[in-house]
Every structure is written in C-alpha cells, then in structure tokens.
Motif scaffolding. Sequence first.
Motif, PDB file in Angstrom:
ATOM      1  N   ASP A 208      28.635  -6.043  27.847  1.00 26.23           N
ATOM      2  CA  ASP A 208      28.358  -7.460  27.585  1.00 26.23           C
ATOM      3  C   ASP A 208      27.485  -8.023  28.699  1.00 26.23           C
ATOM      4  N   GLU A 209      26.579  -8.862  28.329  1.00 23.44           N
ATOM      5  CA  GLU A 209      25.708  -9.496  29.307  1.00 23.44           C
ATOM      6  C   GLU A 209      26.008 -10.993  29.379  1.00 23.44           C
ATOM      7  N   PRO A 210      25.836 -11.587  30.560  1.00 23.34           N
ATOM      8  CA  PRO A 210      26.051 -13.037  30.688  1.00 23.34           C
ATOM      9  C   PRO A 210      25.085 -13.783  29.784  1.00 23.34           C
ATOM     10  N   PRO A 211      25.468 -14.948  29.312  1.00 24.28           N
ATOM     11  CA  PRO A 211      24.540 -15.729  28.494  1.00 24.28           C
ATOM     12  C   PRO A 211      23.302 -16.094  29.298  1.00 24.28           C
ATOM     13  N   ALA A 212      22.178 -16.101  28.629  1.00 28.46           N
ATOM     14  CA  ALA A 212      20.921 -16.413  29.312  1.00 28.46           C
ATOM     15  C   ALA A 212      20.942 -17.853  29.806  1.00 28.46           C
ATOM     16  N   GLY A 213      20.445 -18.054  31.024  1.00 25.55           N
ATOM     17  CA  GLY A 213      20.386 -19.397  31.580  1.00 25.55           C
ATOM     18  C   GLY A 213      19.248 -20.187  30.961  1.00 25.55           C
ATOM     19  N   PRO A 214      19.195 -21.472  31.205  1.00 24.91           N
ATOM     20  CA  PRO A 214      18.110 -22.293  30.641  1.00 24.91           C
ATOM     21  C   PRO A 214      16.765 -21.888  31.242  1.00 24.91           C
TER      22      PRO A 214
END
Length: 225
Positions: A208-214
């Motif tokens: 799993d990867e962290p959600p992409a930042g803005p």
Amino acid sequence: MSSRAVLDQVHSLAKIEGLEADPGAYAAAVADEIAAASSLAELEARDHELAVALAHIDTTMIRVMRVHLEHALADDTSIGGPTRSVFASTIGKYANDLPLLAERAREQAVRGGAKHPDDTATLVILAAQATLALREALRTPVLELVRALATATQPDAERNAIDRDRSDAERKKWSALRRDLETVVASPAHISSAPLATRLAALPEQIDEPPAGPEVSFADMIELD
C-alpha cells in the motif's frame, strides 16, 4: 468463570436453560480473556483465540442437542442412541436444512417401529430448533466482538501498511492484514475459514502506498521562495 467453563458446565436441561437466559455471558467471558494486540504475531494469536471460541460453541451444541433428544424421546425408543448421536454430532450441518433432518428422523422412526413416525420426527426437529436457536444466540455476540476488534485494528493496519520506514516484506504483510480485516468487518465468520496466516498468504502480494499529497501550484512555489 472462564469462557470455556461457561459452556463446559452445560450437561443438563437446567444448565441449558440457564445459558439460554443469558447467552451473552459467553461472549463477555471471551472478551475478558482477549489480550491487547498490536503486532502481527499478537493479532494472529487473537484471531486464533476468537476462532476457537466460535468452534467451542459448535462443540457444545453437539452436547446440547443430545440432551434435548434424550428428553424429547424419553418415551420413544424408535430412534436409538447411535442415531441420536449422529443427529447431535451433525446438527450444525442441518442449520439451513431442517426438512432434510425431518426426513431422516422420520425414516429412522419408521425403521424403529414408531407408531407415529411423523410425531417422532417433529420431536427431533423441535430439539434441533432449540439447539440451533441457542447456537445463534451464542454466536451473534461473539461475532459482534470479532467485528468490533477488527474495526478497531484497521487504522493501525492501514498506517503500518503505508509506513515507508518499514521493510517491503513487513508492509506486504500489513497490507494483506488490512484487506483481511475489511473482509472480517463485513463477515466476522470469515475468521473460521482458515488460520490468519493461511488467509493472508492466499491474498495477492501488495504494498500500500500513502495517498498522494496535493499538487504544489506555481503560487505555492512563489510563497515557499
């Protein structure tokens, strides 16, 4: 009283009635015995304990069915002890097919010379219904406990799965656990399908990867300067 003792004391109609009056006592005892778990090893141990708790209900229902049959057929010898034991040991299989049990009970009653085989079959079904009703009453709060524990564990599993400070091997395990927890929350009985390690191993490998930042805009870059 330990959770095992709550069920192991059920050897008579009076004890069965006592359990029917307070079926939540078993789940409460199970909850008291469940230790806090945070590591994968601890969570695997907890999963096993909960699966055993559910299995113990089914084992107890064999004894409960036998007691019910002894009382229901006290004056009817057309269905002998060996057949009663078979009906008791397989009661879980008839949970969704009582008509089949009725058919088999009637056949045995006819072979045993019952004057009214339909009445004998009805007595067997009433015993089965009482047994299965208690089974459901015991299982429901335990399954609710399973769901609650899985729900509480989900945030930690998600956080560990995306933690880039952990090794890929660890993150794959936490990712698998996260996905398994989703299944358990949706269907708590899933824990009885196989040991946790087996269930996790059956899932496709995934990190799993962290959600992409803005995205950083040109204006943001100017502000940073």
